[in-house]
Design a protein around this motif. Structure first.
Motif, PDB file in Angstrom:
ATOM      1  N   VAL A  41      14.749  75.005  -7.914  1.00 55.39           N
ATOM      2  CA  VAL A  41      13.306  74.809  -8.021  1.00 55.39           C
ATOM      3  C   VAL A  41      12.704  75.457  -6.780  1.00 55.39           C
ATOM      4  CG1 VAL A  41      11.410  73.170  -8.236  1.00 55.39           C
ATOM      5  CG2 VAL A  41      13.622  72.668  -9.311  1.00 55.39           C
ATOM      6  N   ASP A  42      12.015  76.570  -6.992  1.00 52.75           N
ATOM      7  CA  ASP A  42      11.411  77.331  -5.896  1.00 52.75           C
ATOM      8  C   ASP A  42      10.022  76.758  -5.635  1.00 52.75           C
ATOM      9  OD1 ASP A  42      10.401  79.142  -4.105  1.00 52.75           O
ATOM     10  OD2 ASP A  42      10.607  80.893  -5.406  1.00 52.75           O
ATOM     11  N   LEU A  43       9.880  76.054  -4.531  1.00 54.30           N
ATOM     12  CA  LEU A  43       8.649  75.326  -4.221  1.00 54.30           C
ATOM     13  C   LEU A  43       7.701  76.085  -3.301  1.00 54.30           C
ATOM     14  CD1 LEU A  43      10.295  71.817  -3.733  1.00 54.30           C
ATOM     15  CD2 LEU A  43       8.900  72.579  -5.671  1.00 54.30           C
ATOM     16  N   LEU A  73      16.635  72.797  -4.142  1.00 58.64           N
ATOM     17  CA  LEU A  73      15.244  73.094  -3.806  1.00 58.64           C
ATOM     18  C   LEU A  73      15.191  74.269  -2.845  1.00 58.64           C
ATOM     19  CD1 LEU A  73      13.901  69.467  -3.202  1.00 58.64           C
ATOM     20  CD2 LEU A  73      14.009  70.771  -5.348  1.00 58.64           C
ATOM     21  N   ALA A  74      14.318  75.215  -3.131  1.00 60.51           N
ATOM     22  CA  ALA A  74      14.108  76.359  -2.246  1.00 60.51           C
ATOM     23  C   ALA A  74      12.677  76.326  -1.726  1.00 60.51           C
ATOM     24  CB  ALA A  74      14.342  77.670  -2.994  1.00 60.51           C
ATOM     25  N   TYR A  96      17.043  74.823   0.792  1.00 64.02           N
ATOM     26  CA  TYR A  96      17.145  76.111   1.464  1.00 64.02           C
ATOM     27  C   TYR A  96      15.758  76.560   1.883  1.00 64.02           C
ATOM     28  CZ  TYR A  96      21.929  76.422  -0.235  1.00 64.02           C
ATOM     29  OH  TYR A  96      23.261  76.188  -0.470  1.00 64.02           O
ATOM     30  N   PRO A  97      15.664  77.355   2.953  1.00 64.73           N
ATOM     31  CA  PRO A  97      14.344  77.760   3.447  1.00 64.73           C
ATOM     32  C   PRO A  97      13.574  78.685   2.502  1.00 64.73           C
ATOM     33  CG  PRO A  97      16.076  78.854   4.689  1.00 64.73           C
ATOM     34  CD  PRO A  97      16.743  77.850   3.798  1.00 64.73           C
ATOM     35  N   ASP A  98      14.300  79.401   1.647  1.00 64.57           N
ATOM     36  CA  ASP A  98      13.631  80.297   0.699  1.00 64.57           C
ATOM     37  C   ASP A  98      14.564  80.584  -0.481  1.00 64.57           C
ATOM     38  OD1 ASP A  98      15.407  82.428   1.490  1.00 64.57           O
ATOM     39  OD2 ASP A  98      14.068  82.874   3.155  1.00 64.57           O
ATOM     40  N   LEU A 103      19.808  81.461  -3.465  1.00 61.54           N
ATOM     41  CA  LEU A 103      20.636  82.314  -4.317  1.00 61.54           C
ATOM     42  C   LEU A 103      21.904  82.742  -3.593  1.00 61.54           C
ATOM     43  CD1 LEU A 103      17.862  84.472  -6.003  1.00 61.54           C
ATOM     44  CD2 LEU A 103      19.364  82.819  -7.151  1.00 61.54           C
ATOM     45  N   ALA A 104      21.780  83.040  -2.309  1.00 62.93           N
ATOM     46  CA  ALA A 104      22.960  83.430  -1.521  1.00 62.93           C
ATOM     47  C   ALA A 104      23.944  82.274  -1.444  1.00 62.93           C
ATOM     48  CB  ALA A 104      22.534  83.879  -0.131  1.00 62.93           C
ATOM     49  N   GLY A 105      23.437  81.057  -1.370  1.00 57.69           N
ATOM     50  CA  GLY A 105      24.318  79.883  -1.345  1.00 57.69           C
ATOM     51  C   GLY A 105      25.156  79.783  -2.603  1.00 57.69           C
ATOM     52  N   TYR A 106      24.583  80.132  -3.751  1.00 57.43           N
ATOM     53  CA  TYR A 106      25.354  80.125  -4.995  1.00 57.43           C
ATOM     54  C   TYR A 106      26.328  81.288  -5.034  1.00 57.43           C
ATOM     55  CZ  TYR A 106      22.753  76.293  -6.982  1.00 57.43           C
ATOM     56  OH  TYR A 106      22.227  75.056  -7.225  1.00 57.43           O
ATOM     57  N   SER A 107      25.942  82.426  -4.505  1.00 52.06           N
ATOM     58  CA  SER A 107      26.829  83.581  -4.484  1.00 52.06           C
ATOM     59  C   SER A 107      28.064  83.311  -3.637  1.00 52.06           C
ATOM     60  CB  SER A 107      26.108  84.816  -3.931  1.00 52.06           C
ATOM     61  OG  SER A 107      25.065  85.196  -4.792  1.00 52.06           O
ATOM     62  N   LEU A 108      27.862  82.641  -2.503  1.00 52.83           N
ATOM     63  CA  LEU A 108      28.985  82.354  -1.604  1.00 52.83           C
ATOM     64  C   LEU A 108      29.919  81.317  -2.176  1.00 52.83           C
ATOM     65  CD1 LEU A 108      27.096  82.284   1.804  1.00 52.83           C
ATOM     66  CD2 LEU A 108      28.584  84.086   0.937  1.00 52.83           C
ATOM     67  N   SER A 109      29.374  80.379  -2.965  1.00 49.36           N
ATOM     68  CA  SER A 109      30.219  79.322  -3.490  1.00 49.36           C
ATOM     69  C   SER A 109      30.844  79.681  -4.838  1.00 49.36           C
ATOM     70  CB  SER A 109      29.407  78.026  -3.628  1.00 49.36           C
ATOM     71  OG  SER A 109      28.366  78.193  -4.588  1.00 49.36           O
ATOM     72  N   ALA A 110      30.481  80.825  -5.373  1.00 46.49           N
ATOM     73  CA  ALA A 110      31.010  81.226  -6.690  1.00 46.49           C
ATOM     74  C   ALA A 110      32.421  81.740  -6.605  1.00 46.49           C
ATOM     75  CB  ALA A 110      30.115  82.305  -7.304  1.00 46.49           C
TER      76      ALA A 110
END
Length: 110
Positions: A41-43, A73-74, A96-98, A103-110
């Motif tokens: 959810v990009d807030l 939450l972003a 996450y701050p943005d 998205l990078a957090g998901y890329s790293l954990s994939a």
């Protein structure tokens, strides 16, 4: 309002996450959680949140977890973070701050 990046659904409210916006957001979040394992959810455009918005996020988080997924939450504003802390919900929502960082957090954990 909803986009898909790297198989992660991104739901972006266009204004404050309050009672007026909840009806519009509910359908988007329900579909995102149903159709994607991971939802962000990009807030960035939602500087405030009220109890209706908070309830919507908690329900979506619980639904995501029930299906083996996540809800992140972003770009939460300082106000949103304060509300989450006040309600003692800050540990249950990864933040996450943005959007790029989320998205990078998901890329790293994939």
């Amino acid at each position: 309002m909803t986009a898909v990046h790297q198989d992660v659904a991104v739901v972006t409210p266009s204004a404050d996450l309050d009672a007026d916006a909840v009806e519009t957001m509910r359908e988007s979040l329900t579909v995102a959680v149903r159709d994607h394992r991971h939802v962000i959810v990009d807030l960035h455009a939602a500087p405030t949140i009220d109890s209706a918005g908070l309830s919507l996020l908690v329900r979506a988080l619980n639904e995501a977890k029930a299906h083996g997924g996540t809800l992140t939450l972003a770009a939460p504003s300082r106000y949103v973070v304060t509300v989450l802390h006040t309600m003692k919900l800050h540990p249950v929502f990864p933040m996450y701050p943005d959007l790029d960082a989320a998205l990078a957090g998901y890329s790293l954990s994939a």
